[in-house]
Every structure is written in C-alpha cells, then in structure tokens.
Design a protein around this motif. Sequence first.
Motif, short mmCIF file in Angstrom:
data_model
loop_
_atom_site.label_atom_id
_atom_site.label_comp_id
_atom_site.label_asym_id
_atom_site.label_seq_id
_atom_site.Cartn_x
_atom_site.Cartn_y
_atom_site.Cartn_z
N PHE A 143 107.73 11.53 -66.44
CA PHE A 143 106.55 11.16 -67.20
C PHE A 143 105.87 12.20 -67.74
O PHE A 143 104.67 12.07 -68.45
N GLY A 144 106.14 13.32 -67.58
CA GLY A 144 105.74 14.61 -68.36
C GLY A 144 106.44 14.68 -69.66
O GLY A 144 105.94 15.54 -70.52
N SER A 145 107.26 13.79 -69.99
CA SER A 145 108.03 13.93 -71.35
C SER A 145 107.64 12.63 -72.00
O SER A 145 108.12 12.38 -73.25
N ILE A 146 107.27 11.44 -71.30
CA ILE A 146 107.27 10.16 -71.49
C ILE A 146 106.09 9.61 -71.18
O ILE A 146 105.60 9.51 -69.87
N GLY A 147 104.98 9.29 -71.85
CA GLY A 147 103.60 8.81 -71.73
C GLY A 147 103.97 7.32 -71.29
O GLY A 147 104.29 6.38 -71.96
N ARG A 239 114.21 12.97 -73.84
CA ARG A 239 114.43 13.61 -74.89
C ARG A 239 114.47 12.62 -76.30
O ARG A 239 114.23 13.25 -77.40
N LEU A 240 114.98 11.39 -76.01
CA LEU A 240 114.84 10.48 -77.09
C LEU A 240 113.32 10.35 -77.49
O LEU A 240 113.06 10.20 -78.67
N ASN A 241 112.47 10.41 -76.43
CA ASN A 241 110.93 10.01 -76.90
C ASN A 241 110.31 11.34 -77.63
O ASN A 241 109.56 11.04 -78.63
N GLY A 242 111.20 12.65 -77.67
CA GLY A 242 110.71 13.66 -78.33
C GLY A 242 110.97 13.47 -79.82
O GLY A 242 110.17 14.22 -80.71
#
Length: 272
Positions: A143-147, A239-242
């Motif tokens: 959840f530190g990469s996906i809100g 990574r996709l979320n980025g």
Amino acid sequence: MSLKGKRILLTGATGGIGYPLALALAAKGARLALVDRNGERQEEIREEIVRSGGDAVSIVIDLLQNQAPASAVRIAMQSLGGLDMLINNAGMIDFTLFQQQDPARIAQVMSINAVVPMQLAHAVLPQFLAQGSGRIVNIGSTFGSIGFPHHAVYSASKFAVRGFSEALRRELEDSGVEVTYIAPRATRTALNDAAAVRMMETNRIAMDDPEVVAQIIVRAIEQGRKECYIGGPESIFARLNGVLPRLVDAGLKKKTRVAHAFADRGVSINPE
C-alpha cells in the motif's frame, strides 16, 4: 551478509511480524535490542530468545513520546556496545472510511508509521557513518505503492516510508551505510481487525502468515537487497500503478464497492 554477531535494534518486537522476525534474527546469531511499549510480552520474547541460546535485551518505551526514538537508540547502543542495524517494523493500520477516522488517530498513524522511523534513522546514522557501515531496514507495504481505498492514512504513511527509503539510500551512496525497503502484502496479524479480514476474504485478497514474511525479510537482509516486494501479483500491480494508475483505478472498482460495506462503521467524526 552474515547476521551472526550483528547488533540490531528491532521496533514493534511484540507484533505479528515482529515476534517471528525477532526469533529468526536471533536464530541467525544476531544480538537484539527489542523495542516495544508492551513490556510484559516483550520480556517473554526476550526470555524465549535467551533460553534458545540467543542474546537479546528489552527496551520498554513508547516511541510516540517526545525524544523516545533518540532515547531508544541511546539505550540500545549502551546495552549492545553499539549498533549495526536498525529495523523499523513498528506500525499501525486502520481499515475505515476516511471521513470516519478520528483526526487524532490520523496524526498517530502518520507518526508511528512514518515520522518515528525517520527519527530513529536520524538518531542511529551518526554511528553508522562514523564506523563506515550499517543498515537501515524499513518495513513498508504494498500500500506504499498503491493508494488503497479505505486505507487512506495507512497508504499515505507507507508512501512516505518508501520515499524516505529511496531518498536516503541515494543520499548515503558510497558512505558504507545501506538502506533496505521491504513491502509485504496483506499479512495475518492482529493489526487487521475482523472487518478487514472479512473484507480481504470476500475480495479474495491473498494474506501471508507472519512467519513466512519474517523469513523473507531475513533473506532480503542477508542478500543485501535494496528493495523487496512480497507477492508476485501484488508487485506487478504496484509497478503498474506507477505507470498506468487509471488502469489500476478501474481494476479496483469492484473490490472497492465490496469493501465499502465492511469499512463503514456508521460513525460520524466531527473535529472540535
């Protein structure tokens, strides 16, 4: 790197991941300073480690208190004769609608999850730099990469930890001091309340046992990894979320609708 003889300050030592992590580190020969506010449980863990032939000291302290992080580092150094590693594991999580979250709780979650790890790193860094070695391990989250919906404050705090880890690692290049960021996915611990567990089960969200997560953390440290994301599908999604966040928005819509009913506590929070 070998963990034998390494002097490690571990926060959140009595928690779901902290307990098996403490045992795993001790089994590798590490000398531990266990930091938590739950003194009784922490002493039980320390005694278990000592009975197994390990070396551990207990530091009972509330890291949210003023100057507590610096005090914890000072006591750990005095007790172990210095430090070789800091593992920021202590944390809080809330599964709730943001509009229902107590403002005081928002500050508390942000502090223990993000501010305290920075303060601990700041306190331990002078020794690490002086000796030309040391490792700071920050336990983050997918959840530190996906809100993630219904985890707004927790996600914000873990985004902060990830950014801090990345920036500090780059700042310390060539200093001999390393930074490792580890992002577990959902884990079966008491941090997730009954509503959160039911939501994850309904949405078929994978959950790892804390013992498994602890072993992965230990391996990542031994391998000297800079980052470790636990869970293949979650790592790809992060990574996709980025690069394609709108695609992730669409992918989360159905799960968000299901989760909303579990997260709604029917409580209205009006700040004074």
